[in-house]
Design a protein around this motif. Structure first.
Motif, PDB file in Angstrom:
ATOM      1  N   TYR A 278       0.854  -1.193   0.000  1.00 38.14           N
ATOM      2  CA  TYR A 278       0.000   0.000   0.000  1.00 38.14           C
ATOM      3  C   TYR A 278       0.890   1.244   0.000  1.00 38.14           C
ATOM      4  O   TYR A 278       1.729   1.415   0.879  1.00 38.14           O
TER       5      TYR A 278
ATOM      6  N   TRP B 191      -2.613   4.209  -3.317  1.00 39.90           N
ATOM      7  CA  TRP B 191      -2.986   3.085  -4.147  1.00 39.90           C
ATOM      8  C   TRP B 191      -2.385   1.795  -3.590  1.00 39.90           C
ATOM      9  O   TRP B 191      -1.436   1.822  -2.814  1.00 39.90           O
ATOM     10  N   THR B 192      -2.961   0.697  -4.005  1.00 41.44           N
ATOM     11  CA  THR B 192      -2.406  -0.617  -3.713  1.00 41.44           C
ATOM     12  C   THR B 192      -1.697  -1.117  -4.961  1.00 41.44           C
ATOM     13  O   THR B 192      -2.241  -1.032  -6.072  1.00 41.44           O
ATOM     14  N   ALA B 193      -0.471  -1.611  -4.801  1.00 44.63           N
ATOM     15  CA  ALA B 193       0.302  -2.149  -5.919  1.00 44.63           C
ATOM     16  C   ALA B 193       0.482  -3.641  -5.739  1.00 44.63           C
ATOM     17  O   ALA B 193       0.538  -4.147  -4.610  1.00 44.63           O
TER      18      ALA B 193
ATOM     19  N   SER C 254      -0.480  -0.892 -10.239  1.00 50.05           N
ATOM     20  CA  SER C 254      -1.509  -0.531  -9.258  1.00 50.05           C
ATOM     21  C   SER C 254      -2.774  -1.322  -9.535  1.00 50.05           C
ATOM     22  O   SER C 254      -3.019  -1.791 -10.656  1.00 50.05           O
TER      23      SER C 254
ATOM     24  N   ALA D  78      -6.862   2.603  -7.824  1.00 48.06           N
ATOM     25  CA  ALA D  78      -5.786   3.549  -7.547  1.00 48.06           C
ATOM     26  C   ALA D  78      -6.197   4.982  -7.868  1.00 48.06           C
ATOM     27  O   ALA D  78      -6.898   5.235  -8.858  1.00 48.06           O
TER      28      ALA D  78
ATOM     29  N   TYR E  36       2.121   6.005 -16.079  1.00 42.41           N
ATOM     30  CA  TYR E  36       1.074   6.459 -15.172  1.00 42.41           C
ATOM     31  C   TYR E  36       0.066   7.310 -15.919  1.00 42.41           C
ATOM     32  O   TYR E  36       0.346   7.854 -16.993  1.00 42.41           O
TER      33      TYR E  36
END
Length: 267
Positions: free
Chosen positions: A135, A148-150, A165, A169, A196
């Motif tokens: 996270y 975001w969670t990766a 992500s 995200a 991104y």
């Protein structure tokens, strides 16, 4: 003044009439930035009323904060903008650096994502959730934060790490880092690739550049600090980064605690 008025009318019409007005919302933020630039020039002039210019600047800053919030909410809402941004393609960043350490040491430091805030200035924190997920919380322009969670998608020890992500995200992103033995036994070539989708698309990325916080600018500094942590054991700070204002050049009396010393193993 006529041009400013026409610009505001155009963005207003776009916000009211378009089904997906995200671009127009970030267009207002871009206009706010231009207004601040004009007011900055006016403030430096000897022929202007500083009090009036200051009041106008404060008003524009207040409006800009509201415009940024509106742009973020539209970017993250389920109005089809995410699909539009994916069709346009994300912004890609590629950087590399040579480090005088073997690939296994460079890989070991990077692989524990909780080490990344030691040398990535824009990261506030990374919390490892399990073997694949983590996270992330990062700084954004105007004092905002994004989270975001990766998840790791590929992991080859001492060679390659890839991550991306998850769908929820704030800023959809992905990255990969390769650790390649440098020619002549000179250590390791570290190759970083990031992709991104900035809030507001290209307009959002342009605004971030104006604040010096666009990721391609960040990665250059991050890799230099990564090299310092591996080779020196800490981030090296210049005299100017420690002492404020005009002063004779001198060593710093203390080192700011921005990067804990690296001992060769992930914490």
């Amino acid at each position: 003044m006529l041009a400013i008025g026409l610009r505001e009318m155009a963005t207003g019409v776009g916000l009211l009439t378009r089904q997906h007005p995200t671009t127009f919302a970030w267009g207002r933020v871009a206009g706010d930035v231009m207004d601040l630039a004009v007011l900055g020039r006016a403030f430096r002039s000897d022929r202007t009323d500083k009090n009036r210019v200051g009041a106008a600047t404060a008003a524009v800053l207040g409006v800009m904060v509201l415009d940024v919030i509106a742009g973020q909410k539209l970017s993250h809402s389920g109005n089809g903008v995410g699909a539009e941004r994916r069709r346009q393609g994300g912004i890609k960043v590629k950087k590399s650096i040579t480090i005088n350490q073997p690939p296994e040491k460079a890989y070991s430091l990077w692989r524990n994502f909780e080490n990344l805030p030691r040398f990535m200035a824009h990261l506030e924190s990374v919390r490892v959730m399990d073997d694949r997920r983590s996270y992330w919380k990062a700084k954004a322009p105007l004092g905002a934060t994004v989270e975001w969670t990766a998840e790791i998608t590929e992991d080859l020890p001492n060679d390659l790490i890839e991550w991306r992500s998850t769908e929820d995200a704030d800023v959809p992103n992905s990255g990969r880092v390769r650790f390649v033995p440098a020619p002549g036994g000179r250590g390791t070539e570290v190759h970083v690739e990031l992709e991104y989708d900035p809030p507001g698309g290209v307009i959002g990325a342009t605004i971030a550049k104006l604040f010096g916080e666009e990721p391609s600018q960040q990665v250059d500094g991050d890799l230099r600090r990564f090299k310092q942590v591996l080779e020196v054991g800490e981030v090296v700070h210049s005299d100017a980064s420690v002492h404020r204002g005009l002063h004779p050049a001198r060593p710093s009396a203390e080192t700011p605690p921005l990067a804990p010393r690296y001992d060769g193993a992930p914490s």
